[in-house]
Write a protein that holds these residues in place. Structure first.
Motif, mmCIF file in Angstrom:
data_model
loop_
_atom_site.group_PDB
_atom_site.id
_atom_site.type_symbol
_atom_site.label_atom_id
_atom_site.label_comp_id
_atom_site.label_asym_id
_atom_site.label_seq_id
_atom_site.Cartn_x
_atom_site.Cartn_y
_atom_site.Cartn_z
ATOM 1 N N LEU A 200 32.471 43.139 43.984
ATOM 2 C CA LEU A 200 32.190 43.718 45.293
ATOM 3 C C LEU A 200 32.978 45.019 45.447
ATOM 4 N N TRP A 201 33.817 45.136 46.464
ATOM 5 C CA TRP A 201 34.560 46.379 46.690
ATOM 6 C C TRP A 201 35.881 46.432 45.913
ATOM 7 N N ALA A 202 36.279 45.332 45.297
ATOM 8 C CA ALA A 202 37.536 45.299 44.538
ATOM 9 C C ALA A 202 37.297 45.879 43.144
ATOM 10 N N GLU A 203 38.022 46.948 42.817
ATOM 11 C CA GLU A 203 37.853 47.595 41.516
ATOM 12 C C GLU A 203 38.535 46.821 40.395
ATOM 13 N N ASP A 204 39.591 46.092 40.731
ATOM 14 C CA ASP A 204 40.360 45.365 39.724
ATOM 15 C C ASP A 204 40.884 44.088 40.366
ATOM 16 N N LEU A 205 40.384 42.938 39.925
ATOM 17 C CA LEU A 205 40.767 41.665 40.530
ATOM 18 C C LEU A 205 42.189 41.244 40.185
ATOM 19 N N SER A 206 42.830 41.947 39.251
ATOM 20 C CA SER A 206 44.209 41.600 38.897
ATOM 21 C C SER A 206 45.226 42.290 39.796
ATOM 22 N N THR A 207 44.764 43.178 40.676
ATOM 23 C CA THR A 207 45.655 43.843 41.618
ATOM 24 C C THR A 207 44.966 43.902 42.976
#
Length: 599
Positions: free
Chosen positions: A451-458
């Motif tokens: 979705l709008w999150a570019e990187d799920l690790s941050t």
């Protein structure tokens, strides 16, 4: 018959033979000594070949002359990693992970002139020796197994120091051999040799505080237990180690020794802790005592893992270096390593990272649904008994002991137990805490968008703030807001079904209903967005399960009939209830005696 006789020539010849025999017997070199000399020459040749692991003569491949005191850079690389080695100090000046990018989308460098690896001691004349100050000659050799760099320093007296780096065609494990020849003339028997390994860890993530929390030094001691220095504050220790790990959240540099080293001095320091835009997070130092061999020489073999902190990569290497990844302590770590990591690894091979997290939420909630059912059933019983409990509370409001006894009597007659509502929640805690530990070390989330999150690790960002708010940050993340809102609805709905505490000093659930969602909104703003996504979906699914159980599965009329039937049955006290009753009676008797004495 003619008499035989010896003529003069025969006599001279015979005497000459005797003299020759005596000369050979008396003056011939000792056979063992000759063999020793020959074997020494052969062994030296073998040693030279072993030093460089090459059948070619060193001088034929000589690239620089030792008299030229200038630094040269040598490239050593394979399909996964690239190292640049300096001839000054035989140091690794640069280490690039070729398959990964940093937060600016540039090549990710674990090493970039931020490391010192040097041998230090005092000579017999008490002069300091530091291998980092030496200039080395070098040769290169490449085979179908990999590539090696051989670096050699020779001083004016002929003593040598040799570094041999070998990198296989694939992987992140660098092999290093360090040895000296003739240094027994420089090193006193009482001299102390130290290997100093200092390292400044780069910031590689958007959230420097979050990354710093998982940047730490740990090591495997002689008992194969992994010990850590504090990740939150400056720390030091002295201990033995088989390997030392400089963990940098999603990346790692692990130095493995050929044998356990004792009395290592470890230090971890925070760098630029007051800055909101840090280049380095921590400085790690290890001072490693090195024992010379029987010949008084340095002779050490190292293996050096420099690569990603990906469990499914690092677990294939020896010496249990995957234990450097912190999955959580005790049962929480076991749940992560045995359940959540394999589950997510399987799901992420078939779905995108975000969908894999959602499916993992659904599966976890379905497994935990029987526990939730028990909790909701207990809450329904408490709701039905609420009028009786309120009446008993009012009747014995001035006698806490009697009020407690009457409350327990009502529960016992109805076949209800207030602990049945708490126990399922405690059973779920290990699962939820394990997940809290899972997302920070889930390397597979790095760089994965949803979705709008570019990187799920941050953290995800929907707005930048022109100022910094302590504990919150300088940005607004949407997933923590969604997690907080859904948690508020869940606590509101579940709180309406629970009895408020009647004991003085007990916390009011109405306050907790606001505190928990607000805490999620604040503290998760700098956490991995994958974690906030998980809790958002988990809260939504929990609300759906709760509504389904309470409105479809549970029937309050049947529960009321069950309670009435239980009241008619003769009750026998359990061991716990009997002990509790006796304690209450003893306390009540003590109160009466105290009142009589006061009169």
């Amino acid at each position: 018959m003619e008499q035989n006789k010896l003529d003069s020539s025969q006599i001279i010849g015979f005497l000459f033979l005797i003299g020759a025999f005596l000369w050979m017997f008396m003056f011939q070199p000792d056979f063992d000594e000759e063999n020793k000399i020959t074997n020494d020459v052969i062994q030296e040749n073998i040693d030279n070949q072993n030093d460089y692991e090459s059948t070619e003569n060193f001088n034929s491949n000589l690239i620089t002359d030792n008299s030229i005191k200038e630094n040269q850079l040598i490239v050593l690389e394979n399909n996964d990693v690239k190292f640049i080695i300096s001839t000054k100090g035989a140091q690794i000046n640069e280490g690039v992970l070729k398959n990964y990018k940093n937060q600016e989308e540039n090549d990710l460098k674990i090493i970039d002139n931020n490391q010192v690896f040097s041998f230090e001691f005092n000579t017999l004349s008490n002069q300091p020796f530091n291998s980092n100050n030496l200039f080395f000659d070098y040769t290169e050799n490449e085979t179908n197994l990999g590539k090696e760099i051989n670096l050699r320093y020779v001083n004016d007296s002929g003593e040598k120091m040799i570094f041999n780096y070998f990198l296989p065609k694939n992987g992140y494990l660098l092999k290093l051999k360090v040895k000296t020849i003739g240094f027994n003339n420089l090193i006193g028997r009482n001299s102390k040799i130290d290997l100093n390994w200092n390292f400044d860890s780069f910031r590689n993530s958007k959230s420097q505080d979050y990354e710093n929390r998982y940047t730490y030094l740990n090591y495997q001691d002689k008992d194969q237990d992994v010990k850590d220095l504090s990740a939150y504050s400056e720390d030091d220790d002295v201990d033995s180690a088989k390997w030392i790990s400089y963990g940098q959240h999603f990346f790692n540099s692990i130095l493995i020794f050929n044998n356990v080293k004792d009395d290592i001095e470890f230090t971890s320091l925070n760098l630029e802790s007051d800055s909101n835009d840090r280049k380095f997070l921590k400085r790690f130092k290890s001072k490693i005592p090195i024992n010379y061999n029987q010949g008084g020489e340095i002779d050490e073999n190292f293996e050096w893992y420099i690569g990603p902190n990906d469990y499914y990569i690092i677990k294939d290497y020896d010496y249990k270096i995957s234990d450097s990844i912190w999955f959580g302590w005790g049962i929480f770590g076991w749940i992560n390593k045995s359940i959540f990591f394999p589950l997510y690894n399987f799901l992420s091979n078939h779905f995108s990272a975000g969908i894999a997290i959602i499916i993992m939420v659904i599966l976890t909630r379905l497994v935990m649904s029987p526990v939730q059912y028990k909790m909701y059933l207990s809450q329904a019983k408490m709701k039905i008994l609420k009028p009786e409990i309120a009446a008993a509370t009012e009747k014995y409001k001035d006698d806490p002991m009697k009020r407690q006894q009457e409350t327990m009597k009502i529960y016992n007659q109805a076949g209800a137990n207030p602990l049945q509502g708490c126990l399922p929640a405690f059973i779920q805690l290990p699962v939820f805490y394990a997940l809290f530990c899972f997302f920070p070390v889930a390397f597979a989330l790095r760089g994965e968008s949803f979705l709008w999150a570019e990187d799920l690790s941050t953290f995800d960002v929907i707005a930048e703030l022109p100022f910094y708010i302590p504990l919150y940050g300088d940005h607004i993340s949407l997933f923590p807001i969604l997690a907080g809102v859904t948690m508020f609805f869940y606590t509101s709905m579940s709180g309406s079904q629970q009895m408020q505490p009647t004991q003085p000093g007990m916390p009011n659930m109405k306050y907790i209903m606001y505190i928990i969602p607000f805490s999620l909104l604040i503290f998760f703003n700098n956490f991995a967005s994958g974690l906030s996504l998980y809790y958002t979906i988990s809260n939504i699914l929990t609300i759906i399960i709760m509504l389904t159980v309470k409105n479809v599965i549970l029937d309050e009329k049947k529960i009321l009939l069950e309670i009435e039937e239980n009241k008619k049955k003769p009750k026998t006290e359990g061991r716990f209830q009997r002990r509790l009753r006796k304690l209450q009676e003893a306390a009540e008797q003590a109160q009466k005696q105290q009142k009589q004495r006061n009169k």
